[in-house]
Design an enzyme around this catalytic site. Structure first.
Site: not given
Length: 258
Positions: A14, A16, A64, A161, A166
């Site tokens: 994942d 961001e 985030h 997040h 995640d």
């Protein structure tokens, strides 16, 4: 689903970012990966925060919580690129909405110059867990939060997040969605923000087993939660100048019903 070799390696990944789309010059600010071999989490992970050399959109920060001040002393992608590439090389990447993350990762490698790593799909295979979820649950919400509720995966620590958290949650969801396996909690192993890489995650930690129930309980969002979600999507759309990705996905899911 066909049986996999006991040494089959997967990496749940994942990212961001400073915002979207990547074509507007947005950059990656966090990467989180956890490793599975033979569908079992090994305890190895890769996690790093990155200095993107640009400001993050307000909508992205609302998602985030990663500010420019926090990222000021973090490494740039070029400083961790080799370690990151070696961690994912040859693995099957499991990503929720893979096109988004792969697009940003490819962009980061492209900005370094050279052609050998400009497309990570030439070095890894990719499994999009969002596409898989849509096939299994057509016409329903298939966000990571929605899947956690559907499969009984605990995401109570997910107020904002975060790439590593995640990735860990997605690993739980993916293993449960595809048959139920062991799960490993890595949240306590996250780096202190200086880019720990895979080295800090080589020692296995406590394992918990996720077993899918025969009858799955669906928990609906409250009116207050739906309102807060709508406000956040509006903030993202305003800062990005386009509908938020989550709104587009929800619209695409709803079209399946027509």
């Amino acid at each position: 689903m066909t049986a996999q070799k006991t040494d089959f390696r997967m990496v749940v990944l994942d990212t961001e970012t400073t915002g979207m789309p990547v074509t507007d010059g947005h950059r990656v600010v966090e990467i989180g990966c956890v490793e599975l071999i033979g569908r079992r989490l090994t305890g190895r992970h890769f996690h790093v925060y990155l200095q993107p050399d640009r400001e993050s959109d307000e909508g992205a920060i609302a998602v985030h919580g990663i500010t420019s001040e926090f990222l000021a002393d973090k490494p740039r992608f070029k400083e961790v690129a080799d370690e990151f590439f070696e961690f994912i090389k040859g693995a099957q990447l499991v990503i929720h909405n893979a096109a988004f993350d792969i697009g940003f990762i490819n962009n980061e490698f492209a900005l370094l110059g050279g052609q050998d790593r400009i497309d990570v799909t030439e070095h890894c295979t990719v499994l999009d867990s969002l596409a898989m979820a849509r096939e299994r649950h057509p016409g329903q919400r298939n966000s990571l939060d929605a899947l956690c509720k559907r499969y009984g995966v605990d995401n109570s620590n997910r107020e904002l997040h975060g790439a590593l958290l995640d990735a860990e949650i997605l690993a739980d969801v993916f293993l449960t969605m595809t048959g139920g396996q062991t799960s490993l909690s890595l949240a306590g192993n996250a780096s202190d923000g200086n880019g720990s890489g895979e080295g800090s995650g080589n020692q296995p930690t406590a394992i918990r087993r996720i077993v899918a129930e025969r009858t799955l309980r669906v928990l609906r969002a409250s009116e207050g939660e739906l309102g807060e979600h709508a406000q956040r999507l509006q903030a993202i759309a305003k800062s990005a100048g386009a509908p938020a990705l989550w709104s587009q996905l929800d619209e695409a899911d709803s079209q399946v019903l027509h």
